[in-house]
Design an enzyme around this catalytic site. Structure first.
Site, PDB file in Angstrom:
ATOM      1  N   ASP A 129       0.971  -1.089  -0.025  1.00  0.00           N
ATOM      2  CA  ASP A 129       0.819  -0.342   0.117  1.00  0.00           C
ATOM      3  C   ASP A 129       1.022   1.513   0.153  1.00  0.00           C
ATOM      4  OD1 ASP A 129      -1.727   1.707   0.608  1.00  0.00           O
ATOM      5  OD2 ASP A 129      -2.767   0.713   1.716  1.00  0.00           O
ATOM      6  N   GLU A 176      -7.288   4.584  -5.935  1.00  0.00           N
ATOM      7  CA  GLU A 176      -8.987   4.731  -6.884  1.00  0.00           C
ATOM      8  C   GLU A 176      -9.067   5.423  -8.050  1.00  0.00           C
ATOM      9  OE1 GLU A 176     -10.673   2.608  -5.677  1.00  0.00           O
ATOM     10  OE2 GLU A 176      -9.500   1.881  -4.273  1.00  0.00           O
ATOM     11  N   THR A 231      -4.873  13.908 -13.616  1.00  0.00           N
ATOM     12  CA  THR A 231      -6.483  14.010 -13.914  1.00  0.00           C
ATOM     13  C   THR A 231      -7.007  15.266 -14.600  1.00  0.00           C
ATOM     14  OG1 THR A 231      -8.611  13.104 -14.422  1.00  0.00           O
ATOM     15  CG2 THR A 231      -7.930  13.804 -12.188  1.00  0.00           C
ATOM     16  N   TYR A 271     -13.950  12.120  -6.660  1.00  0.00           N
ATOM     17  CA  TYR A 271     -12.865  11.024  -7.434  1.00  0.00           C
ATOM     18  C   TYR A 271     -11.947  12.410  -7.554  1.00  0.00           C
ATOM     19  CZ  TYR A 271      -9.799  10.353 -10.857  1.00  0.00           C
ATOM     20  OH  TYR A 271      -8.681   9.881 -11.822  1.00  0.00           O
ATOM     21  N   ASP A 325     -28.524   8.945 -15.132  1.00  0.00           N
ATOM     22  CA  ASP A 325     -27.873   9.573 -15.312  1.00  0.00           C
ATOM     23  C   ASP A 325     -26.894  10.075 -14.431  1.00  0.00           C
ATOM     24  OD1 ASP A 325     -25.671  11.756 -16.616  1.00  0.00           O
ATOM     25  OD2 ASP A 325     -26.906  13.378 -17.171  1.00  0.00           O
TER      26      ASP A 325
END
Ligand code: NAD
Ligand code: TYD
Length: 354
Positions: free
Chosen positions: A57, A82, A132, A158, A289
């Protein structure tokens, strides 16, 4: 040696395969092997002495510190996370734990290790954090693409957890001088993509005769990047990126979700026609949605293009053709990952659709 975290996941495993195929330094690959990590992705490396895999981890400070010292690591590439927005809506705590606490721990261990290095080794050391486009929030149709200077406006658990980790990375440079690099990339696709995400899920469901669930009206836009292009971009940033800079990576392929699903159906209709001769498009089903669904992501990748000379090699058409062909040739891989925990997830998420 370099330390790759999350190297049994989708992008991480492609990165490790690509890196070792290019004959670069040996890799220590640390992965917790959550539902998203899969050692089968690394099967081609089973006899490769330049690949050391360890299950662990990124939040385990003792383990990380000992790995850094034992293997004399000269760069950390952090993919471990994640990564699935829908899962973050159902249960955000793992996202906070791995994406924020885990990245914090990796930074702290790296900083302590880095401070013990010789001046030369200190200068050569890099901590590259993979992030991201979702940290920038959502665009309207007419807005310009995200640049590195856009404000952070994350909308999902996220993206908020990734945004927090990006801020930590930045702070470890400015406060402690740790030589960091951050890349923010758009939606990846390609081999070894876990079939909870749109493209592999649609290919898998189509071939199983199941419905192809489209959230809302399917008009949301993503900028699709073939995973090998992303791996090349990361290598390029690691090699030539300026310390402390962030680089946007995009595929220049903005498509609506409906366009993506139609492309998959067309490729499957040609390569693996349905027994009844009808199109896979008949399996499309519009479902409820996603809460807080971001409308559009688009990346302005001109900084990495002009500064570092990277640009994507694949078009959307060539990348999608390769991807569909890979899933058709590797049906056993999908069979193996779509059991157990996967089925539990599908039953929870698509209660009415699949
Ligand atoms: P993935 O979910 O396929 O893989 C993540 C990997 O990290 C898995 O192998 C998992 O076992 C491992 N992992 C999870 N928690 C861990 C922990 N605490 N310690 C060690 N390993 C752990 O994700 P991916 O799609 O390969 O994404 C890789 C990175 O790229 C992530 O940081 C993600 O945020 C980022 N990213 C992905 C995309 C995309 O389109 N997939 C787009 C932009 C950014
Ligand atoms: P996804 O692959 O989960 O990536 P992200 O949410 O990180 O962009 O989803 C891509 C797009 O496809 C997103 O707009 C949500 C949509 N989507 C569907 O319409 N149906 C699905 O079953 C899934 C998984 C996603």
């Amino acid at each position: 040696m370099i330390l790759v975290t999350g190297g049994a996941g989708f992008i991480g495993s492609n990165f490790v395969l690509n890196w070792l195929r290019a004959g670069l330094e040996p890799v220590v690959n640390l992965d917790k092997l959550t539902y998203a990590g899969n050692l089968e992705n690394l099967h081609a490396l089973k006899d490769n002495k330049n690949h050391i895999f360890l299950r662990g981890d990124i939040a385990d400070s003792e383990l990380i510190s000992s790995l850094l010292t034992k293997h004399n690591i000269r760069a950390v590439v952090n993919f471990a996370a994640e990564s699935h927005v829908d899962r973050s809506i159902h249960g955000p705590s793992e996202f906070i734990q791995t994406n924020i606490i885990g990245t914090f721990n990796l930074l702290e261990c790296s900083r302590k290790y880095w401070s013990t290095l010789s001046e030369q080794a200190k200068q050569n050391f890099r901590f590259l954090h993979v992030s991201t486009d979702e940290v920038f929030g959502s665009l309207n149709k007419e807005d310009p693409a995200f640049t590195e200077n856009n404000r952070y406006e994350p909308n999902s658990p996220y993206s908020a957890s990734k945004a927090a980790s990006d801020h930590l990375v930045r702070a470890w440079l400015h406060t402690y001088g740790l030589p960091v690099l951050t890349t923010n990339c758009s939606n990846n696709y390609g081999p070894y993509h876990f079939p909870e995400k749109l493209i592999p899920l649609v290919i898998h469901n189509a071939l199983k005769g199941k419905s192809l669930p489209i959230y809302g009206d399917g008009q949301q836009i993503r900028d699709w990047l073939y995973v090998t292009d992303h791996c090349e971009a990361i290598r390029c940033v690691l090699d030539k990126g300026r310390i402390g800079e962030t680089y946007n990576i995009g595929g220049c392929n903005e498509k609506t979700n409906l366009e993506v699903v139609h492309t998959i159906c067309n490729l499957l209709d040609a390569q693996k026609p349905r027994a009844d001769g009808h199109s896979y498009k008949e399996q499309i089903t519009f479902v409820a949605d996603r809460p807080g669904h971001d409308k559009r992501y688009a990346m302005d990748a001109s900084k990495i293009q002009t500064e570092l000379g990277w640009r994507p090699a694949e078009t959307f058409e060539s990348g999608m053709a390769k991807t569909v062909a890979w899933y058709l040739d590797n049906s056993q891989w999908t069979e193996n990952v779509t059991s157990g925990a996967y089925l539990e997830w599908v039953n929870k998420q698509y209660i009415h659709a699949v």
